[in-house]
Design an enzyme around this catalytic site. Structure first.
Site, short mmCIF file in Angstrom:
data_model
loop_
_atom_site.label_atom_id
_atom_site.label_comp_id
_atom_site.label_asym_id
_atom_site.label_seq_id
_atom_site.Cartn_x
_atom_site.Cartn_y
_atom_site.Cartn_z
N HIS A 1 0.86 -1.19 0.00
CA HIS A 1 0.00 0.00 0.00
C HIS A 1 0.89 1.24 0.00
CE1 HIS A 1 -3.42 -2.61 1.75
NE2 HIS A 1 -3.57 -2.44 0.43
N GLU B 1 1.67 3.83 3.05
CA GLU B 1 2.15 3.31 4.33
C GLU B 1 3.67 3.35 4.36
OE1 GLU B 1 0.06 -0.46 4.40
OE2 GLU B 1 -1.88 0.55 4.22
N ARG C 1 -3.23 4.81 -2.17
CA ARG C 1 -3.10 3.46 -1.58
C ARG C 1 -2.80 2.38 -2.64
NH1 ARG C 1 -5.47 -0.06 2.46
NH2 ARG C 1 -6.57 -1.81 1.55
N HIS D 1 2.60 -3.62 6.74
CA HIS D 1 1.66 -2.53 6.48
C HIS D 1 1.69 -1.54 7.64
CE1 HIS D 1 -1.05 -4.52 3.35
NE2 HIS D 1 -0.23 -5.51 3.68
N GLU E 1 0.73 -4.74 11.00
CA GLU E 1 0.36 -3.32 10.87
C GLU E 1 1.23 -2.58 11.88
OE1 GLU E 1 -1.92 -1.99 8.84
OE2 GLU E 1 -3.26 -3.63 8.31
O1 0X9 Z 1 -6.86 -4.10 4.50
C1 0X9 Z 1 -5.71 -4.45 4.32
O2 0X9 Z 1 -5.27 -4.82 3.23
C2 0X9 Z 1 -4.73 -4.42 5.51
N1 0X9 Z 1 -4.95 -3.27 6.32
S1 0X9 Z 1 -4.48 -1.80 5.77
O3 0X9 Z 1 -5.02 -0.81 6.67
N2 0X9 Z 1 -2.90 -1.69 5.83
O4 0X9 Z 1 -4.93 -1.65 4.43
C3 0X9 Z 1 -4.92 -5.67 6.35
C4 0X9 Z 1 -4.55 -6.93 5.65
C5 0X9 Z 1 -4.86 -8.17 6.42
N3 0X9 Z 1 -4.77 -9.34 5.57
C6 0X9 Z 1 -5.63 -9.58 4.56
N4 0X9 Z 1 -6.66 -8.83 4.33
N5 0X9 Z 1 -5.43 -10.67 3.87
ZN ZN Z 2 -1.84 -1.71 4.09
#
Ligand code: 0X9
Ligand code: ZN
Length: 429
Positions: free
Chosen positions: A182, A185, A240, A310, A384
């Protein structure tokens, strides 16, 4: 005299006009907690129909009562947005009064400033600098670092993986770390650089990192989404997704963490190209996703651990995120992240939540961690990093070292566990 005065006024007209508006609005990040369903609906409208960027949650779909929403509001929408909130009695706090100042601080090139006490690794770096760093790291460590080109991005930027191989033991297993999936980040690519530097510097003196690197090679992809990352440096700090275009829409970009083939595009992702969680036209439609998936497929027998880095919200997550079901080794993964979170709390006095993605944050299909797990990489994690919303994506450079050291402690804790488990399995009793 009168003519001189008129001339002076005319020459300074723009400045005089500006000071007359002494409350000139600027970009802000607001924290808003809706209390009723009506307020939830208003916030959903605000974040979709006005020029804003939702920081938390990632999609308006997840906005719910009594849960904080972090919203970036650019100066030109500020008045309208605040009016609307006021009309519906929605209170807000200003989380960041001047994000532009923070952005300026993060992009300032102070490497040549002799008064600056921060090291290279305690600053954020442009994509160009990171490519330069990759090359220099390889040149400085010709026996231990290899650079592998695994593919290229939509805009044809190279995707480089660093392979750290600190000794030549046969049949070594491996660990994978990717950063920067992303774009906004920024602490994530900073972590990948930090990890490489730490491994190369402390292999000789730190027994834990030596134990890990003696038993595993490490593949590090510092910027999985180079086009998006570049765009956050040049044009829009809040971007993003990647930067792919499609004839069927004006909107740009696919959420690469919704583009992997793990319950692809089911609840928690969107088939609408204009959303932040757009899953793409089909699984692995994006060259960045495909490059990572191809590389891992061809190394699946040696890669034991998968990490994707992330921010923000301080969480140590593991599969599944694409379903509420538990993995077959759920309790083993839970134990690992629990130990890592406890160590972070003990050493750095910082709280990290932990658990499976779907139960800890939200259902989010098409993610790299779930896909890697299904491929057979049973130790698969998404971290995260800092913080929990004080600065959000705009974490100041002075916080980089603590954020990275915490994450490093978690990576080491988990990797050591896996090394020990593997030894126990392969050493005859
Ligand atoms: O939503 C996401 O992709 C991630 N959070 S973020 O705020 N950095 O965008 C979390 C990812 C967790 N894992 C998966 N969704 N597979
Ligand atoms: Zn992310």
């Amino acid at each position: 005299m009168k003519a001189l005065l008129i001339l002076f006024v005319l020459m300074n007209l723009d400045k005089l006009l500006k000071t007359a508006h002494c409350t000139e609005t600027q970009d802000q990040v607001l924290s808003i907690t809706p209390k009723t369903q009506e307020q939830v609906d208003i916030l959903k409208t605000v974040s979709t129909q006005y020029e804003t960027a939702l920081w938390q949650p990632v999609s308006p779909h997840y906005i719910k009562e009594d849960t904080q929403v972090h919203l970036f509001v650019p100066a030109n929408s500020s008045e309208t947005v605040k009016d609307l909130l006021q009309r519906h009695a929605i209170t807000h706090e200003v989380l960041l009064a001047n994000p532009n100042e923070l952005i300026e601080m993060q992009t300032r090139n102070d490497s040549t400033d002799p008064r600056s006490s921060s090291t290279f690794y305690e600053r954020y770096h442009s994509l160009e600098d990171i490519y330069f760093w990759i090359n220099r790291t390889k040149q400085d460590n010709p026996d231990t670092v290899k650079v592998i080109l695994i593919g290229s991005s939509f805009e044809k930027r190279p995707l480089y993986v660093l392979k750290l191989s600190l000794n030549n033991r046969p049949n070594k297993k491996a660990m994978w770390i990717d950063c920067g999936i992303h774009a906004r980040e920024w602490i994530s690519p900073a972590f990948c650089l930090w990890f490489v530097q730490y491994s190369l510097s402390f292999y000789q003196s730190n027994k834990d990192i030596a134990n890990i690197l003696d038993n595993m090679d490490v593949y590090v992809l510092p910027v999985l989404n180079p086009d998006g990352y570049h765009y956050t440096w040049t044009t829009n700090r809040m971007w993003r997704k990647n930067r792919s275009t499609n004839l069927s829409t004006k909107c740009i970009g696919v959420d690469l963490n919704r583009n992997f083939d793990a319950n692809w595009c089911t609840e928690g992702a969107s088939d609408q190209p204009c959303t932040e969680i757009y899953c793409g036209a089909f699984p692995e439609s994006e060259p960045e996703t495909q490059a990572v998936a191809d590389f891992l497929r061809s190394h699946k027998d040696i890669v034991q651990i998968y990490f994707s880095i992330h921010s923000y919200s301080q969480m140590l997550l593991f599969p599944f995120s694409c379903t509420l079901e538990e993995t077959e080794n759920h309790s083993e993964l839970l134990e690992m992240v629990q130990e890592a979170a406890q160590k972070i709390q003990r050493h750095y006095r910082n709280i990290y939540k932990y658990g499976s993605g779907a139960k800890t944050i939200y259902l989010a299909p098409g993610g790299s961690d779930d896909w890697a797990y299904n491929l057979g990489i049973k130790y698969s994690f998404t971290f995260e990093l800092q913080d929990r919303g004080s600065y959000g994506f705009l974490l100041p450079p002075s916080h980089i070292s603590k954020a990275c050291n915490e994450a490093l402690l978690a990576v080491k804790t988990i990797a050591l566990k896996v090394v020990e488990k593997t030894k126990a399995l392969t050493t005859p009793a």
